[in-house]
Design a protein around this motif. Structure first.
Motif, PDB file in Angstrom:
ATOM      1  N   SER A   1       0.832  -1.207   0.000  1.00 62.96           N
ATOM      2  CA  SER A   1       0.000   0.000   0.000  1.00 62.96           C
ATOM      3  C   SER A   1       0.863   1.251   0.000  1.00 62.96           C
ATOM      4  O   SER A   1       0.508   2.263  -0.635  1.00 62.96           O
ATOM      5  N   ALA A   2       2.006   1.221   0.673  1.00 59.57           N
ATOM      6  CA  ALA A   2       2.900   2.384   0.679  1.00 59.57           C
ATOM      7  C   ALA A   2       3.479   2.628  -0.707  1.00 59.57           C
ATOM      8  O   ALA A   2       3.542   3.775  -1.181  1.00 59.57           O
ATOM      9  N   ALA A   3       3.901   1.556  -1.370  1.00 62.24           N
ATOM     10  CA  ALA A   3       4.451   1.695  -2.724  1.00 62.24           C
ATOM     11  C   ALA A   3       3.399   2.243  -3.676  1.00 62.24           C
ATOM     12  O   ALA A   3       3.681   3.126  -4.500  1.00 62.24           O
ATOM     13  N   ALA A   4       2.186   1.739  -3.567  1.00 65.91           N
ATOM     14  CA  ALA A   4       1.106   2.219  -4.431  1.00 65.91           C
ATOM     15  C   ALA A   4       0.821   3.689  -4.175  1.00 65.91           C
ATOM     16  O   ALA A   4       0.626   4.479  -5.120  1.00 65.91           O
ATOM     17  N   GLU A   5       0.799   4.078  -2.890  1.00 68.35           N
ATOM     18  CA  GLU A   5       0.532   5.481  -2.558  1.00 68.35           C
ATOM     19  C   GLU A   5       1.598   6.395  -3.135  1.00 68.35           C
ATOM     20  O   GLU A   5       1.282   7.459  -3.716  1.00 68.35           O
ATOM     21  N   LEU A   6       2.857   6.015  -3.008  1.00 69.92           N
ATOM     22  CA  LEU A   6       3.936   6.867  -3.501  1.00 69.92           C
ATOM     23  C   LEU A   6       3.902   6.982  -5.020  1.00 69.92           C
ATOM     24  O   LEU A   6       3.982   8.096  -5.568  1.00 69.92           O
ATOM     25  N   LEU A   7       3.774   5.875  -5.717  1.00 70.47           N
ATOM     26  CA  LEU A   7       3.803   5.917  -7.180  1.00 70.47           C
ATOM     27  C   LEU A   7       2.576   6.598  -7.764  1.00 70.47           C
ATOM     28  O   LEU A   7       2.673   7.314  -8.770  1.00 70.47           O
ATOM     29  N   ASP A   8       1.419   6.407  -7.146  1.00 64.89           N
ATOM     30  CA  ASP A   8       0.192   7.009  -7.682  1.00 64.89           C
ATOM     31  C   ASP A   8       0.119   8.509  -7.393  1.00 64.89           C
ATOM     32  O   ASP A   8      -0.388   9.281  -8.214  1.00 64.89           O
ATOM     33  N   ALA A   9       0.622   8.914  -6.234  1.00 61.19           N
ATOM     34  CA  ALA A   9       0.561  10.340  -5.867  1.00 61.19           C
ATOM     35  C   ALA A   9       1.668  11.138  -6.541  1.00 61.19           C
ATOM     36  O   ALA A   9       1.547  12.356  -6.696  1.00 61.19           O
ATOM     37  N   HIS A  10       2.741  10.455  -6.975  1.00 62.98           N
ATOM     38  CA  HIS A  10       3.892  11.160  -7.566  1.00 62.98           C
ATOM     39  C   HIS A  10       4.344  10.413  -8.825  1.00 62.98           C
ATOM     40  O   HIS A  10       5.421   9.805  -8.855  1.00 62.98           O
ATOM     41  N   PRO A  11       3.548  10.485  -9.880  1.00 60.71           N
ATOM     42  CA  PRO A  11       3.841   9.701 -11.089  1.00 60.71           C
ATOM     43  C   PRO A  11       5.099  10.141 -11.823  1.00 60.71           C
ATOM     44  O   PRO A  11       5.596   9.407 -12.681  1.00 60.71           O
ATOM     45  N   GLY A  12       5.645  11.312 -11.501  1.00 59.64           N
ATOM     46  CA  GLY A  12       6.834  11.787 -12.200  1.00 59.64           C
ATOM     47  C   GLY A  12       8.150  11.322 -11.606  1.00 59.64           C
ATOM     48  O   GLY A  12       9.221  11.674 -12.116  1.00 59.64           O
ATOM     49  N   LEU A  13       8.101  10.530 -10.545  1.00 63.17           N
ATOM     50  CA  LEU A  13       9.337  10.080  -9.918  1.00 63.17           C
ATOM     51  C   LEU A  13      10.157   9.217 -10.880  1.00 63.17           C
ATOM     52  O   LEU A  13       9.612   8.408 -11.627  1.00 63.17           O
ATOM     53  N   THR A  14      11.477   9.390 -10.827  1.00 66.78           N
ATOM     54  CA  THR A  14      12.357   8.540 -11.620  1.00 66.78           C
ATOM     55  C   THR A  14      13.099   7.528 -10.748  1.00 66.78           C
ATOM     56  O   THR A  14      13.756   6.627 -11.273  1.00 66.78           O
ATOM     57  N   ALA A  15      13.024   7.690  -9.411  1.00 63.43           N
ATOM     58  CA  ALA A  15      13.714   6.765  -8.513  1.00 63.43           C
ATOM     59  C   ALA A  15      13.018   6.740  -7.160  1.00 63.43           C
ATOM     60  O   ALA A  15      12.422   7.741  -6.738  1.00 63.43           O
ATOM     61  N   VAL A  16      13.107   5.591  -6.499  1.00 60.13           N
ATOM     62  CA  VAL A  16      12.566   5.431  -5.146  1.00 60.13           C
ATOM     63  C   VAL A  16      13.649   4.818  -4.268  1.00 60.13           C
ATOM     64  O   VAL A  16      14.217   3.772  -4.600  1.00 60.13           O
ATOM     65  N   VAL A  17      13.937   5.484  -3.160  1.00 62.28           N
ATOM     66  CA  VAL A  17      14.883   4.991  -2.156  1.00 62.28           C
ATOM     67  C   VAL A  17      14.067   4.370  -1.025  1.00 62.28           C
ATOM     68  O   VAL A  17      13.190   5.024  -0.460  1.00 62.28           O
ATOM     69  N   CYS A  18      14.351   3.121  -0.704  1.00 62.33           N
ATOM     70  CA  CYS A  18      13.614   2.419   0.349  1.00 62.33           C
ATOM     71  C   CYS A  18      14.546   2.134   1.524  1.00 62.33           C
ATOM     72  O   CYS A  18      15.710   1.771   1.338  1.00 62.33           O
ATOM     73  N   THR A  19      14.015   2.255   2.734  1.00 58.63           N
ATOM     74  CA  THR A  19      14.835   2.031   3.918  1.00 58.63           C
ATOM     75  C   THR A  19      14.866   0.568   4.340  1.00 58.63           C
ATOM     76  O   THR A  19      15.539   0.223   5.311  1.00 58.63           O
ATOM     77  N   THR A  20      14.138  -0.296   3.616  1.00 52.12           N
ATOM     78  CA  THR A  20      14.250  -1.749   3.812  1.00 52.12           C
ATOM     79  C   THR A  20      14.121  -2.423   2.452  1.00 52.12           C
ATOM     80  O   THR A  20      13.505  -1.879   1.526  1.00 52.12           O
ATOM     81  N   ASP A  21      14.678  -3.614   2.348  1.00 56.87           N
ATOM     82  CA  ASP A  21      14.535  -4.392   1.114  1.00 56.87           C
ATOM     83  C   ASP A  21      13.093  -4.804   0.875  1.00 56.87           C
ATOM     84  O   ASP A  21      12.642  -4.895  -0.277  1.00 56.87           O
ATOM     85  N   THR A  22      12.361  -5.099   1.949  1.00 60.71           N
ATOM     86  CA  THR A  22      10.979  -5.543   1.776  1.00 60.71           C
ATOM     87  C   THR A  22      10.123  -4.452   1.152  1.00 60.71           C
ATOM     88  O   THR A  22       9.226  -4.743   0.359  1.00 60.71           O
ATOM     89  N   GLN A  23      10.417  -3.205   1.474  1.00 62.12           N
ATOM     90  CA  GLN A  23       9.711  -2.104   0.818  1.00 62.12           C
ATOM     91  C   GLN A  23      10.111  -2.023  -0.658  1.00 62.12           C
ATOM     92  O   GLN A  23       9.264  -1.790  -1.528  1.00 62.12           O
ATOM     93  N   ALA A  24      11.393  -2.178  -0.929  1.00 63.93           N
ATOM     94  CA  ALA A  24      11.856  -2.099  -2.318  1.00 63.93           C
ATOM     95  C   ALA A  24      11.229  -3.195  -3.170  1.00 63.93           C
ATOM     96  O   ALA A  24      10.835  -2.954  -4.324  1.00 63.93           O
ATOM     97  N   LEU A  25      11.093  -4.385  -2.608  1.00 63.62           N
ATOM     98  CA  LEU A  25      10.434  -5.463  -3.341  1.00 63.62           C
ATOM     99  C   LEU A  25       8.979  -5.109  -3.623  1.00 63.62           C
ATOM    100  O   LEU A  25       8.428  -5.461  -4.672  1.00 63.62           O
ATOM    101  N   ALA A  26       8.345  -4.396  -2.682  1.00 58.55           N
ATOM    102  CA  ALA A  26       6.966  -3.949  -2.902  1.00 58.55           C
ATOM    103  C   ALA A  26       6.897  -2.925  -4.029  1.00 58.55           C
ATOM    104  O   ALA A  26       5.944  -2.918  -4.825  1.00 58.55           O
ATOM    105  N   VAL A  27       7.892  -2.059  -4.122  1.00 60.23           N
ATOM    106  CA  VAL A  27       7.935  -1.081  -5.226  1.00 60.23           C
ATOM    107  C   VAL A  27       8.078  -1.812  -6.558  1.00 60.23           C
ATOM    108  O   VAL A  27       7.440  -1.434  -7.554  1.00 60.23           O
ATOM    109  N   LEU A  28       8.894  -2.857  -6.587  1.00 60.25           N
ATOM    110  CA  LEU A  28       9.021  -3.635  -7.828  1.00 60.25           C
ATOM    111  C   LEU A  28       7.683  -4.251  -8.219  1.00 60.25           C
ATOM    112  O   LEU A  28       7.312  -4.247  -9.403  1.00 60.25           O
ATOM    113  N   ARG A  29       6.932  -4.745  -7.230  1.00 61.88           N
ATOM    114  CA  ARG A  29       5.604  -5.317  -7.536  1.00 61.88           C
ATOM    115  C   ARG A  29       4.648  -4.245  -8.021  1.00 61.88           C
ATOM    116  O   ARG A  29       3.899  -4.446  -8.988  1.00 61.88           O
TER     117      ARG A  29
END
Length: 363
Positions: free
Chosen positions: A257-285
């Motif tokens: 849900s955090a990954a979805a919120e970030l990508l949907d609210a900020h569609p112009g992002l070119t990169a996402v920095v995650c403070t855990t690997d589990t969050q980064a895997l969620a961004v990939l999904r």
């Protein structure tokens, strides 16, 4: 009068000693000090004990006599299941368990989560342990004071980082995350978002503001965010323009849900920095679900270096979670330095690339 058969009485130290023809102390030594008996005598005693149904010395009674529980307690302020689901926690516990096993001590995980209240306090007060490891706890957690009042040898791992008088084992989280962010800046990324786990014991999901960061009681997440923002600022990115989304829990549902919120609210992002690997895997999904190509359209970095992240070829910061557990064990059993800061490293992976020209230009 009942026809039910009488339950056969179990053997005792006295009954075994009488049959073997030795003292009760000799029988006790067969269990507790086997080196003081010949192998033949010890095996004879144990054979008689098995035949008489004697289960061995009462461990609780032995603990009362020796005033030693033979166990290390780990204060874990999450639900107990999380200790065995979160890969970084599993690696840490494995490292600590290795040190305990080498010294014939067991490991007791004490799950005193933030909402446990008096029940959690009772778990800490009543834990039959000789020492404690405090694993990643907020600096204002009331359970810290309960641990301190027990007066046991104690080591803090990860956080809090500033508990006076107690040994500390961890990493420099502010500095550790910067190589991943620096890589993004060097490639030309300027529109970067951040995902983080909770900053305080009070549940708060959604955008993270500067006030939240300043008041954060979870040092690990605060320092990783501060390190990322500092590196972005050094590369000419306004920290106030960097969107940060946080979740109280670090589980798949919350991370998705955090990954979805970030990508949907900020569609112009070119990169996402995650403070855990589990969050980064969620961004990939989340990116895959939206048809966003990684790394061609979105670069992603993680933190921890867990096995799943490496399998996904994630660009991440690798920290020695297992060695962290071993270092905490050594600090308890062998003494040594009061503060141990372990090294981390950047694993390049395949989830980072330069932004597309039109995206970098903000079009």
């Amino acid at each position: 009068m009942t026809d039910a058969p009488r339950r056969r009485a179990r053997g005792t130290l006295a009954s075994i000693a009488a049959e073997v023809g030795v003292s009760r102390t000799t029988v006790s030594n067969a269990y507790n000090r086997p080196g003081q008996l010949s192998p033949e005598l010890r095996e004879h005693i144990l054979a008689v004990a098995r035949r008489q149904g004697y289960p061995g010395p009462d461990p609780m009674a032995r603990n009362l006599r020796t005033r030693r529980a033979g166990a290390v307690g780990v204060l874990f302020t999450e639900e107990l299941s999380f200790a065995f689901e979160d890969t970084a926690s599993v690696d840490f516990l494995a490292g600590l368990a290795a040190e305990c096993g080498a010294r014939e001590s067991s490991l007791l995980v004490i799950p005193a989560s933030s909402g446990a209240g008096e029940a959690g306090a009772d778990l800490i007060r009543g834990a039959a342990v000789d020492s404690m490891v405090v694993y990643s706890v907020a600096d204002d957690d009331p359970f810290l004071d309960i641990v301190a009042r027990r007066g046991l040898p104690t080591v803090i791992c990860d956080q809090p980082t500033d508990r006076a008088g107690l040994p500390f084992v961890g990493i420099d989280d502010r500095a550790a995350i910067r190589p991943a962010v620096r890589r993004l800046v060097e490639l030309g990324h300027r529109r970067v978002g951040i995902l983080s786990v909770r900053l305080s014991r009070t549940q708060r999901d959604g955008p993270v503001h500067r006030r939240d960061l300043a008041e954060a009681h979870h040092h690990v997440q605060r320092f990783r965010i501060e390190g990322a923002l500092a590196e972005l600022a050094a590369g000419g990115v306004d920290p106030d323009a960097v969107p940060i989304i946080g979740r109280h829990l670090n589980n798949p549902a919350a991370n998705d849900s955090a990954a979805a919120e970030l990508l949907d609210a900020h569609p112009g992002l070119t990169a996402v920095v995650c403070t855990t690997d589990t969050q980064a895997l969620a961004v990939l999904r989340a990116a895959a679900a939206r048809g966003i190509r990684v790394p061609e359209e979105l670069s992603v970095t993680g933190f921890d270096g867990i096995e799943l992240a490496r399998a996904a070829n994630l660009t991440t910061i690798v920290q020695p979670n297992r060695e962290k557990g071993r270092a905490a064990g050594r600090a308890l059993f062998a003494g040594g330095p009061r503060r141990v800061i372990l090294d981390t490293r950047l694993e390049p992976g395949g989830t980072v690339a330069p932004p597309r020209p039109e995206a970098a230009a903000g079009r």
